[in-house]
Scaffold this active site. Structure first.
Site, short mmCIF file in Angstrom:
data_model
loop_
_atom_site.label_atom_id
_atom_site.label_comp_id
_atom_site.label_asym_id
_atom_site.label_seq_id
_atom_site.Cartn_x
_atom_site.Cartn_y
_atom_site.Cartn_z
N ASP A 197 -11.56 1.83 3.25
CA ASP A 197 -11.80 0.39 3.19
C ASP A 197 -13.29 0.08 2.96
O ASP A 197 -13.64 -1.05 2.61
CB ASP A 197 -11.41 -0.25 4.52
CG ASP A 197 -10.09 -0.99 4.48
OD1 ASP A 197 -9.73 -1.48 3.39
OD2 ASP A 197 -9.44 -1.09 5.53
N LYS B 122 0.83 -1.21 0.00
CA LYS B 122 0.00 0.00 0.00
C LYS B 122 0.87 1.26 0.00
O LYS B 122 0.59 2.23 -0.72
CB LYS B 122 -0.96 -0.03 1.20
CG LYS B 122 -2.06 -1.08 1.02
CD LYS B 122 -2.82 -1.44 2.29
CE LYS B 122 -3.72 -2.64 1.99
NZ LYS B 122 -4.47 -3.13 3.17
N GLN C 44 -5.00 -1.87 9.26
CA GLN C 44 -4.82 -3.20 8.69
C GLN C 44 -5.40 -4.25 9.64
O GLN C 44 -5.13 -4.25 10.84
CB GLN C 44 -3.32 -3.45 8.45
CG GLN C 44 -3.01 -4.74 7.72
CD GLN C 44 -3.51 -4.76 6.28
OE1 GLN C 44 -3.59 -3.74 5.61
NE2 GLN C 44 -3.87 -5.93 5.80
N1 GUN Z 1 -6.60 -7.34 5.78
C1 GUN Z 1 -6.76 -8.11 4.68
N2 GUN Z 1 -7.41 -7.42 3.72
C2 GUN Z 1 -7.66 -6.18 4.22
C3 GUN Z 1 -8.28 -5.02 3.71
O1 GUN Z 1 -8.78 -4.96 2.58
N3 GUN Z 1 -8.32 -3.95 4.54
C4 GUN Z 1 -7.82 -3.99 5.78
N4 GUN Z 1 -7.91 -2.91 6.53
N5 GUN Z 1 -7.23 -5.05 6.31
C5 GUN Z 1 -7.14 -6.15 5.53
#
Ligand code: GUN
Length: 289
Positions: A121, A54, A98
């Site tokens: 998200d 990211k 996350q």
């Molecule tokens: N963990 C695995 N996939 C995601 C996601 O799309 N967003 C977040 N915040 N955590 C994750």
């Protein structure tokens, strides 16, 4: 029929390239640079990899990224305090905590504490509600990536029979809602569905997100179906595979996503897309189509 491959890597690269131009234009015209805050709690190796991806994507696109790494024994209150600070930071357009979080922290409480207008998200209940009603809001990245893959592959969704296998909150349910919004006729299947093959054979568009390798076999699809495989499963051999028997199903489908290289690369592109749209709102310009 041998299916056309829906190349998620190429489509994701195209979206990111478009975003590079959009970010430059937004900066030139409004002085606003989109900013994403990424919060990692603990040392989960997979989470570290995702957070790194990211950050790298932000750098490529010219976004400001702020990374916060907290220790595994961080209290819920400490994390809530950080979220509150980021909610009030005018340079932060998107906040991503996350997941998963360590056991002492209630994930739902943390998600609910994020400003819904920074929730890139799309996990906050307000954004889930907006998705249900069909008003503007952040859409969760993986299912939104599925819709973008279909649209950029010129798959007709209005009036199509769409079947979704899987009813998770992160993929199955939201993708079904997005397909309804696109005027598809949508059926959602899950582990208690009586005759899965019979329902899947109706599908013009089949989206599979179950987490079970090779769950959808060739006898379960009709000729010409478009298949989107959201599954990512690691086999004992170390090889990645989806939820669909790719070799056999691609003999009948008109188009299909591979694993890897299908839906996977789209998730980060959609996170960037959501962050840029959040910044556009701050700048007072309309969201990207
Ligand atoms: N963990 C695995 N996939 C995601 C996601 O799309 N967003 C977040 N915040 N955590 C994750």
């Amino acid at each position: 029929m041998t299916a056309k491959i829906i190349d998620g890597k190429a489509i994701s690269a195209q979206i990111r390239a478009e975003l590079v131009d959009e970010v430059k234009k937004l900066q030139a015209e409004t002085g606003v640079t989109p900013g994403l805050a990424v919060v990692l709690v603990g040392e989960d190796p997979a989470s570290k990899v995702y957070v790194g991806q990211k950050e790298k994507a932000c750098e490529e696109l010219g976004l400001v990224s702020k990374k916060f790494v907290l220790s595994v024994d961080t209290s819920e209150q400490e994390l809530l305090d950080l979220v509150a600070k980021l909610n009030n930071d005018p340079e932060v357009d998107g906040i991503l905590v996350q997941l998963p979080l360590p056991k002492q922290i209630d994930e739902n409480k943390v998600i609910a504490a994020i400003d819904p207008d920074k929730d890139v998200d799309g996990f906050h209940p307000v954004n889930v509600g907006r998705l249900v009603i069909g008003t503007e809001g952040f859409k969760p990245c993986t299912p939104y990536g599925v819709i973008h893959l279909l649209k950029r592959s010129n798959v007709q969704l209005a009036g199509a029979e769409a079947v979704v296998v899987g009813r998770s909150n992160i993929v199955g349910k939201p993708v079904a809602l997005m397909l309804i919004q696109e005027s598809a006729t949508v059926t959602v299947c899950h582990s208690k569905t009586k005759d899965l093959g019979e329902v899947c054979r109706r599908a013009d568009v089949l989206v599979v997100a179950t987490g079970r390798p090779n769950m959808v076999t060739a006898d379960m699809v009709k000729d010409g179906v478009v298949v989107i495989d959201v599954g990512v499963n690691r086999l004992e051999t170390g090889k990645l595979c989806g939820d669909v028997d790719f070799e056999a199903v691609s003999q009948k489908a008109s188009a299909i996503t591979p694993v890897p290289g299908g839906v996977g690369p789209m998730t980060i592109a959609m996170l960037m897309y959501n962050t840029v749209n959040s910044a556009r709102r701050r700048a007072g310009v309309p969201a990207l189509a």
